[in-house]
Structure formats: structure tokens, C-alpha cells
Scaffold this active site. Sequence first.
Site, PDB file in Angstrom:
ATOM      1  N   CYS A 275      85.780  31.030  66.261  1.00  0.00           N
ATOM      2  CA  CYS A 275      84.301  31.513  66.811  1.00  0.00           C
ATOM      3  C   CYS A 275      84.165  32.979  67.007  1.00  0.00           C
ATOM      4  O   CYS A 275      84.091  33.779  66.257  1.00  0.00           O
ATOM      5  CB  CYS A 275      83.836  30.497  67.892  1.00  0.00           C
ATOM      6  SG  CYS A 275      82.076  30.429  67.826  1.00  0.00           S
TER       7      CYS A 275
ATOM      8  N   HIS B 247      85.331  25.263  66.567  1.00  0.00           N
ATOM      9  CA  HIS B 247      85.993  25.086  67.881  1.00  0.00           C
ATOM     10  C   HIS B 247      87.228  23.938  67.763  1.00  0.00           C
ATOM     11  O   HIS B 247      87.001  23.045  68.324  1.00  0.00           O
ATOM     12  CB  HIS B 247      85.253  24.892  69.218  1.00  0.00           C
ATOM     13  CG  HIS B 247      84.485  26.160  69.620  1.00  0.00           C
ATOM     14  ND1 HIS B 247      85.016  26.851  70.592  1.00  0.00           N
ATOM     15  CD2 HIS B 247      83.059  26.666  69.263  1.00  0.00           C
ATOM     16  CE1 HIS B 247      84.223  28.030  70.648  1.00  0.00           C
ATOM     17  NE2 HIS B 247      83.048  27.669  69.967  1.00  0.00           N
TER      18      HIS B 247
ATOM     19  N   GLU C 157      89.962  23.875  69.533  1.00  0.00           N
ATOM     20  CA  GLU C 157      90.453  23.569  70.657  1.00  0.00           C
ATOM     21  C   GLU C 157      89.561  22.511  71.439  1.00  0.00           C
ATOM     22  O   GLU C 157      90.137  22.123  72.529  1.00  0.00           O
ATOM     23  CB  GLU C 157      90.719  24.664  71.372  1.00  0.00           C
ATOM     24  CG  GLU C 157      89.500  25.445  72.170  1.00  0.00           C
ATOM     25  CD  GLU C 157      88.514  25.998  71.104  1.00  0.00           C
ATOM     26  OE1 GLU C 157      88.591  25.947  70.063  1.00  0.00           O
ATOM     27  OE2 GLU C 157      87.570  26.635  71.430  1.00  0.00           O
TER      28      GLU C 157
HETATM   29  N1  GLN Z   1      77.698  33.280  69.633  1.00  0.00           N
HETATM   30  C1  GLN Z   1      78.954  34.020  70.295  1.00  0.00           C
HETATM   31  C2  GLN Z   1      79.250  35.251  69.745  1.00  0.00           C
HETATM   32  O1  GLN Z   1      78.378  36.099  69.031  1.00  0.00           O
HETATM   33  C3  GLN Z   1      80.054  32.941  69.540  1.00  0.00           C
HETATM   34  C4  GLN Z   1      80.144  31.813  70.245  1.00  0.00           C
HETATM   35  C5  GLN Z   1      81.295  30.832  70.500  1.00  0.00           C
HETATM   36  O2  GLN Z   1      82.300  31.805  70.287  1.00  0.00           O
HETATM   37  N2  GLN Z   1      81.201  29.822  70.679  1.00  0.00           N
HETATM   38  O3  GLN Z   1      80.188  35.708  70.169  1.00  0.00           O
END
Ligand code: GLN
Length: 192
Positions: free
Chosen positions: A78, A170, A172
Site C-alpha cells: 500500500c 494489505h 499483513e
Molecule cells: N492512501 C494512503 C497513501 O496515500 C495509503 C493507504 C494505506 O497504506 N492503507 O499513502
Amino acid sequence: MKIGILALQGAVREHRNLLRRLHVETVDILNPQDLQGISGLVLPGGESTTMGKLLLRYNLLEPIAERGRNGLPIFGTCTGLILLSKHINNSDQHCLNLMDTCVERNAFGRQLDSFEADMSIPALGEKPYHTIFIRAPYIEKADNNVRALLSYQNKILLAEQDHLLAAAFHPELTDDTRLHEYFIRKIDQDIR
Ligand code: GLN
């Protein structure tokens, strides 16, 4: 094998717990010295603008980028996917500039802000993989040297480029350890 987990912010504990279930030693990365002796690094989810600023403040941005350029296996989830990328649409935030990808942040719009779905990821075997997306990015474009492991509607959600692995979701937050095992196999290949 010791895997570092960038511990400035975000889903650090969840990655640590999952790696420990796989009997892998982990170390929290909070300063450049912590990078010594690791054979892989996890960049967790969180908030990428903040994490970029913290990377700079803790003098970790260039040391991690350098290790990445020199072949350290890195797994970004992410926010981690955003940090790995060379291009972030409409943003000049700090990042590691390692993967030949162009990412769109918060890419799924309001209604799909956060969602879960079972996806088929052939590289992880036949059993569907439960993906959890939280204000997730996707990879909009990638060079030919980037291999898409999961795509949906022409957007890449899981990709690898040599020693780098990036997931928009995610892993994890699930009990499924297959993606972390996949990363560990990458490290094994690197060490051998
Ligand atoms: N929206 C977040 C960002 O731009 C990422 C979200 C996340 O890691 N769950 O960093």
C-alpha cells in the site's frame, strides 16, 4: 535471515507478527544503522506523504534507496508500493524512486474507499487470495521490466521488478502467509 520492517508509522506490528509466524527474525528500522545485516525490507502501509517526510527526517530515505538500487529485496504494501514507485500522479512527495511504475494514490474513489475481495493470484497457487484494500493506490502504468502478478481492469494491484515486490492491498491483515512466503523466496534466491 533477518528482515527489517520500516517502523516509522503504519502497520508495523501486523507484518512483524506474520513474519514471526513464519519463523523469520525481524528488526524494526528506525535509523540507518538498523539496515545493517538485513537481507530484506518490508515497507508497511500507512500514509505515504507522512512516511516520506519521516524517512527524510530520520535520514532513511537515501540509505534505503541506495540499498534498493544495490539489490536489497524490498516488499512494499500500500503506502510501501507508493514509496517504491518512480512516479506518483499529481504529487511531488518524497519517495524511494526504485520501481519503473506510475501510481495513482487513493485510486478507487469514495465509494470503494476500502473493500475486500477474493482474487486469483496464479503466482501464489490455486487457492484464491483474500485482498484487503484501504484507501489503496494502484499501478496505472509500468515499464516492460515490471511483471504484473495481479491486475484488475487494466490496473496492476500486485507487481514485481527483479528484487522488488509491491502490493496495493494489505497481506499483513489476513491469516494468509503466502505473499510473505513469496517475498522470503525472493530473498532466498538473492542470498544463494
Ligand atoms: N492512501 C494512503 C497513501 O496515500 C495509503 C493507504 C494505506 O497504506 N492503507 O499513502
